[in-house]
Each structure stands twice: as structure tokens, then as C-alpha cells.
Design an enzyme around this catalytic site. Structure first.
Site, short mmCIF file in Angstrom:
data_model
loop_
_atom_site.label_atom_id
_atom_site.label_comp_id
_atom_site.label_asym_id
_atom_site.label_seq_id
_atom_site.Cartn_x
_atom_site.Cartn_y
_atom_site.Cartn_z
N ASP A 149 4.82 -4.30 -7.70
CA ASP A 149 3.87 -2.69 -6.90
C ASP A 149 4.82 -1.42 -7.39
O ASP A 149 3.61 -0.55 -7.41
CB ASP A 149 3.77 -3.23 -5.11
CG ASP A 149 5.42 -3.27 -3.96
OD1 ASP A 149 6.03 -3.99 -5.35
OD2 ASP A 149 5.72 -2.19 -3.86
N ASN A 150 5.58 -2.02 -8.51
CA ASN A 150 5.90 -0.66 -8.97
C ASN A 150 5.91 -0.83 -10.56
O ASN A 150 6.02 0.11 -11.10
CB ASN A 150 7.20 -0.62 -8.55
CG ASN A 150 8.16 -0.04 -6.79
OD1 ASN A 150 6.94 0.18 -6.63
ND2 ASN A 150 9.42 -0.37 -6.59
N ASP B 144 8.17 5.71 8.71
CA ASP B 144 7.94 7.05 9.12
C ASP B 144 7.09 8.15 7.94
O ASP B 144 6.51 9.60 8.03
CB ASP B 144 8.95 8.23 9.03
CG ASP B 144 9.76 7.91 7.97
OD1 ASP B 144 9.78 7.56 7.04
OD2 ASP B 144 10.82 8.84 8.53
N LYS C 66 4.03 12.80 -2.67
CA LYS C 66 5.90 11.29 -1.74
C LYS C 66 5.58 11.96 -0.56
O LYS C 66 6.85 13.17 -1.04
CB LYS C 66 5.53 10.76 -3.39
CG LYS C 66 7.08 9.74 -2.32
CD LYS C 66 7.40 8.72 -2.92
CE LYS C 66 8.38 8.02 -3.58
NZ LYS C 66 8.56 7.38 -4.79
N GLY D 34 0.54 -1.12 0.36
CA GLY D 34 -0.13 0.10 0.16
C GLY D 34 0.90 1.42 0.01
O GLY D 34 1.89 1.13 -0.20
N GLY E 201 2.62 3.50 2.04
CA GLY E 201 2.94 3.92 3.35
C GLY E 201 3.41 5.26 3.35
O GLY E 201 3.60 6.41 4.11
N ARG F 177 3.53 14.39 -7.22
CA ARG F 177 3.73 13.80 -8.44
C ARG F 177 2.30 13.53 -9.17
O ARG F 177 0.92 13.80 -8.75
CB ARG F 177 3.82 11.93 -8.34
CG ARG F 177 5.29 11.48 -7.46
CD ARG F 177 5.63 10.39 -7.36
NE ARG F 177 4.89 9.55 -7.05
CZ ARG F 177 4.93 7.94 -6.75
NH1 ARG F 177 6.09 7.36 -6.90
NH2 ARG F 177 3.90 7.03 -6.10
P1 AMP Z 1 8.85 1.42 -2.87
O1 AMP Z 1 10.93 0.23 -2.74
O2 AMP Z 1 9.10 2.88 -2.18
O3 AMP Z 1 8.07 1.05 -4.27
O4 AMP Z 1 8.81 0.62 -1.09
C1 AMP Z 1 7.37 -0.31 -0.88
C2 AMP Z 1 6.79 -0.24 -0.46
O5 AMP Z 1 6.97 -0.16 1.73
C3 AMP Z 1 5.37 0.92 -0.30
O6 AMP Z 1 4.45 0.44 0.09
C4 AMP Z 1 6.24 2.23 0.08
O7 AMP Z 1 4.84 2.77 0.41
C5 AMP Z 1 6.47 1.77 1.33
N1 AMP Z 1 7.20 2.68 2.19
C6 AMP Z 1 8.82 3.34 1.34
N2 AMP Z 1 9.11 4.11 2.13
C7 AMP Z 1 7.78 4.06 3.28
C8 AMP Z 1 8.70 5.29 4.02
N3 AMP Z 1 9.45 5.86 4.95
N4 AMP Z 1 7.50 5.44 4.80
C9 AMP Z 1 5.87 4.65 4.15
N5 AMP Z 1 6.59 3.80 3.62
C10 AMP Z 1 7.14 3.57 3.47
MG MG Z 2 6.78 1.88 -4.46
#
Ligand code: AMP
Ligand code: MG
Length: 522
Positions: A269-270, A134, A122, A99, A101, A192
Site C-alpha cells: 500500500d506504500n 483518528d 495528510k 484505504g 485513513g 502532498r
Molecule cells: P501507513 O503505515 O502510514 O502507510 O498506514 C497504513 C494504513 O493506516 C493506511 O490505510 C493509513 O491511511 C492508515 N492510517 C495510519 N495512520 C492513521 C491515522 N492516524 N488515522 C487514520 N488512518 C491511519
Molecule cells: Mg501508507
């Protein structure tokens, strides 16, 4: 003042709770959540093209409220912020619910071009999907996302856009190399922009939970708003949708290969359901043409997401989407196979199209042409050679009155170091064969050169350039961010006086953290 709507919230089920405690959210595609205010939002940069795209007027842009909204401290009328619920396969393994985050959609705006665009912050604070993190983002990764979104757009690559980059005035703690040395860094928020941020993972999560009703609601929403040309929902329409996503994904990845972009984290998820480049994390640009290269240190061992592996990962991800759509395809295996075949067919055709254009050829006509391209890849990979400089340089070789008899300066300049004589000889042989082949195009060499320059960028967002801009911004100087944004607006044009931005990676940047290697920490 712009007025916002929220079709996704109006037409799909959401989370009944409104608190940001981390939890599993069942039976819902989103959770309403307010951005967490920041102390001192400051507009570091914005993209004029995105302002224009959205039809935001000068008055809005100049208003004090603009930066407050983009920093998550205020809302414009009609904005109902939410975080999306999705799952995903990370590095090949099912990771369950992930989700948004730290990404929060503010609302959608009807642009003058008739398209509705979502605006998403973001780094805007915690959501029910933040798990233990966080909800924030650091300035360095935000600069990278802001600049690369726009650089990609100007290269013609499908991508989410970036409206703005706001420094929050708050600090964020990150252990950049996951080595037990957390440090405070400046926080930032990128706004974004895309018609939708839906990912393969949104579909996967529904199916993984056996919630076919929710899957259907999501698929029907997606069809209605983003693929209306495919018709009313039915098994055949879902199959056509799957094939179309496969096609778009294949086209996208072929385009990445053609410009030397390495996403770095091609988790499902990306992967955008619209075929956009999404989630700029530890991405990078090839300096030397090394199919084994990945910028992502978190993936250093397996190198799953290395340049040369992106095409097959795209296929693997499309298969995951097929599994997610399985109930809607009424478990008919042939329909998934068709999607996979569509991906492979499209990818092969697009690679052939893009790389022939890079070489000034209208198409690859026979086995010999295919061999010519493959020999080029093999030669480039055999000795460190800058991909961007090499291809850009070819337009100077194509106009030579005769086939080259020694390796042209522009090609030599693309080497990182002094290659062995045998390699030089091989390169010369290849260049001569290629030069001869271009004569069969029946187009004046000057025209070929112009056509090649229109597809072989002079300027790409090299890792070390972005890192220099980041270092300056950390010292209070945003001018390099602005300068890079300006250069990346016209990647195919000669920009006199800006040659430094087209230079190959300096030796000192070869292995310096940030300059060539990045972790997922952001
Ligand atoms: P990513 O690797 O950036 O695609 O993130 C993978 C997952 O981790 C996604 O669900 C993001 O929303 C969550 N996420 C990454 N960084 C953070 C953060 N600093 N705080 C909360 N969720 C995060
Ligand atoms: Mg992501």
C-alpha cells in the site's frame, strides 16, 4: 484563484455513502469525504519550487485562504475531496482493505508544465478507511515527510512532493513507542502533490475481492492518464504496463540504494503505481553503511525492510502487483515472469550504472570492475563508516597525483571510531586499486571529481538533523525546518558555512529515540 478538477471521480465508480464511519467499501475506488476543520491552521513552511510547479501565484500564496485550504478548513472552486480505497500486504501479510485513513485528495490542478497534479492533505481527519484511528498526523512526522519529499526531489529521486506544512493548533494523542505512555502532541497537515497517489494496493484490493470489472476500470484509468504511450487497453497493453511499473520500481529502489535511503515500510500500500517514493513514515538515511539497518523499530525483529533487503522486497512487491493484474493478463504466467525479469534486469543495470558513477567510472567493464564495487561494499560494511562522507570524499582522492600510500584524511574522517589496523590496510589496498582503475577512464581527474560530486551528495536529510528541527519546532522555533529545507535544495553543492549539516551522526544520537530509531506512530 486556481481551479480544480477531479478526473478520477468523474470516470470511476465511488462509494454512494458520504459518512466517515469505518466500513468495508465494496465496488468503489473512492469515497467522497470532507476534511475535518482544525482550530488554528498556521503555515509553518512551504516549498517554493512546488508553488512554482503548480503555477500558484503570489496573490494566492499571500491570501488568508491559502492556509485555510491547506489546513482543511476551506475549499477552492472545483475541489471535490475524496479518500481512495485500497488494500495491501503489510510486512508480508495480506491486510485486506486499508484505504486513505487520513489522507484526503482535494482535487487536481493543471500545472503550467501541462501535467495535472493532485493535491492531497495528510492528517485532514477521519475517512471511512480510518478504522479505529483518528485521521490526524503529528507535527514530528509531518516535518519529516515535508522535508524528505523535497530533499529526495532535489537529489533527483522520483517522489511525491510537498507543497506545505501546516500546524493545526490541535493536539493529537500518540503512544510514540507503543509502550502504554500516550501523550498529547501538536497536530499538523502536509499537502502532498503528485500526478496520482495510486498504489499497488488499489489494484490488489479489487482482485482480492474478485471484482475484475473494477480492476479493469482502475487499470484503464491508469493507462489512459498516466501511461498513454502504451496504447489502448488490451492484454498486451496490461502486460506492457506491468513491465513498465516493474522497470520504474527497480529504478527507484536502485536510486534509494545509491543515496542510502531506507523507506522503512515497503508495504504494497506504500508502493506507487507511478514509481514514486511515497508515504514517508519511519524512513531513515544510512549513517554508517550497514546493510542490516532499518530505522523502523516496529520492524526491529524481522528487519524485513532493512537497507540490504529493499531490492528483494521490491521484487516481492512487483510479484504482488502481478497477482493483482492476473485477471487482466488472462492468467498467463509468462507475462508475470516477464515483469519479474524486467525488474531484475533493470535493477542490476541501474545499480551498476549508479555505483560506477559514484566511483567515477563510466561503466563496469569486466569481472574485475564488478569485484571492485563488491569489495567496496564489503569493506564499508566491515567497520562503521559513514556512507555519505565516504563517497563524497572520493572526489578528493581521485585528484591525488599518485595512488594513496596511506588512508586519506577524508576517508579516515568517515569512520565512527578507530578501526583495527588490518581494516585500514585493506581499505588502503582497495583505494589504491580503485585509484589505478580511474586512470583508465581517459578523463582528467578534475573532471572525474566534478562528475562524482554531482552524484555523491554532500547533504542528506540525516535522521538526527531532522530530529533537531523537530525538537526546535516543538519549542516554537520553526527556523531549523526552514534552514534544513534550504540546505537540502542543493545537496550536491558545497555550501560554505553549512558544513555542520554534512557532519556525521554525533555519538549522542546513536541510539536516542527519534534520532536513529523511529516507530510507525505518526
Ligand atoms: P501507513 O503505515 O502510514 O502507510 O498506514 C497504513 C494504513 O493506516 C493506511 O490505510 C493509513 O491511511 C492508515 N492510517 C495510519 N495512520 C492513521 C491515522 N492516524 N488515522 C487514520 N488512518 C491511519
Ligand atoms: Mg501508507
Amino acid at each position: 484563484m486556481p481551479h480544480f478538477t477531479s478526473r478520477f471521480l468523474d470516470s470511476t465508480p465511488g462509494d454512494p455513502l458520504q459518512d466517515t464511519r469505518s466500513r468495508q467499501v465494496l465496488g468503489a475506488l473512492w469515497s467522497k469525504v470532507q476534511p475535518t476543520p482544525v482550530s488554528a491552521p498556521r503555515l509553518v513552511a512551504y516549498a517554493q519550487e512546488v508553488v512554482d510547479l503548480l503555477g500558484l501565484d503570489e496573490q494566492t500564496l499571500r491570501s488568508a485562504e491559502f492556509v485555510q485550504v491547506l489546513g482543511g478548513n476551506a475549499l477552492w472552486p472545483g475541489m471535490v475531496p475524496y479518500a481512495a480505497n485500497y488494500g495491501g500486504h503489510q510486512f508480508g501479510n495480506w491486510a485486506g482493505q486499508l484505504g486513505d485513513g487520513r489522507a484526503i485528495v482535494l482535487g487536481e490542478l493543471l500545472a503550467p508544465n501541462g501535467t495535472r497534479y493532485e493535491l492531497q492533505l495528510k492528517g485532514a481527519g477521519r475517512t471511512p478507511y480510518s478504522r479505529r484511528a483518528d485521521g490526524r498526523a503529528v507535527l514530528r512526522s509531518s516535518i519529516r515527510e515535508f522535508l524528505c519529499s523535497e530533499a529526495m526531489h532535489h537529489l533527483g529521486v522520483s517522489t511525491t512532493r510537498a507543497l506545505s506544512l501546516v500546524a493545526t493548533g490541535d493536539e493529537v494523542i500518540r503512544d510514540m513507542f507503543y509502550d502504554g505512555h500516550p501523550e498529547a502532541e501538536p497536530g499538523a497537515i502536509v499537502c502532498r502533490v503528485a500526478p496520482s497517489f495510486l498504489r499497488f494496493g488499489n489494484f490488489e484490493l479489487c482482485t482480492s475481492r474478485g471484482d475484475v470489472g473494477l480492476l479493469k476500470t482502475l487499470a484503464d484509468y491508469t493507462l489512459k492518464h498516466f501511461y498513454p504511450e502504451l496504447g489502448e487497453p488490451s492484454k498486451a497493453t496490461y502486460a506492457a504496463f506491468y513491465r513498465e511499473v516493474a522497470r520504474r520500481t527497480a529504478r527507484l529502489i536502485a536510486h534509494w540504494q545509491a543515496v542510502g535511503f531506507v523507506h522503512g515500510v515497503m508495504n504494497t500500500d506504500n508502493m506507487s503505481i507511478l514509481g514514486l517514493t511515497i508515504d514517508y513514515g519511519p524512513y531513515g538515511w544510512l549513517d554508517d553503511f550497514n546493510p542490516g539497518w532499518t530505522p523502523n523499530t516496529t520492524d526491529a525483529e524481522q528487519r524485513r525492510y532493512r537497507y540490504g533487503n529493499q531490492p528483494s522486497i521490491g521484487l516481492w512487491n512487483i510479484e504482488r502487483l502481478g497477482v493483482a493484474l492476473w485477471p487482466l493478463l488472462e492468467e498467463e504466467e509468462a507475462l508475470v515472469d516477464e515483469g519479474l525479469a524486467e525488474y531484475q534486469r533493470t535493477f542490476a543495470a541501474e545499480m551498476s550504472r549508479r555505483f560506477s558513477a559514484k566511483l567515477g567510472l563510466s561503466s563496469l567493464e569486466d569481472e574485475a570492475d564488478v569485484a571492485l564495487v563488491n569489495d567496496c561494499f564489503a569493506w564499508l560494511a566491515a567497520y562503521e563508516t559513514d556512507m555519505t562522507l565516504f563517497f563524497r570524499g572520493l572526489s578528493q582522492v581521485v585528484t591525488a597525483p599518485t595512488a594513496p600510500r596511506e588512508l586519506p584524511r577524508v576517508v579516515r574522517d568517515a569512520f565512527y571510531g578507530e578501526p583495527p589496523e588490518a581494516h585500514v590496510a585493506k581499505g588502503l589496498e582497495w583505494l589504491a586499486a580503485w585509484w589505478q582503475r580511474t586512470r583508465r577512464e581517459g578523463v582528467p581527474p578534475e573532471t572525474l571529481a566534478r562528475q562524482m560530486d554531482a552524484v555523491n551528495p554532500k547533504y542528506v536529510l540525516r535522521n538526527w538533523l531532522a530530529q533537531e528541527a523537530i525538537d526546535a519546532a516543538h519549542n516554537g522555533d520553526d527556523s531549523k525546518v526552514h534552514a534544513l529545507l534550504e540546505v537540502m535544495r542543493r545537496p550536491f553543492d558545497e555550501q560554505p558555512g553549512r558544513e555542520a549539516y554534512a557532519a556525521k551522526r554525533p555519538e549522542w544520537a546513536r541510539s536516542k529515540p527519534g534520532f536513529s530509531a523511529l516507530s510507525c506512530s505518526s
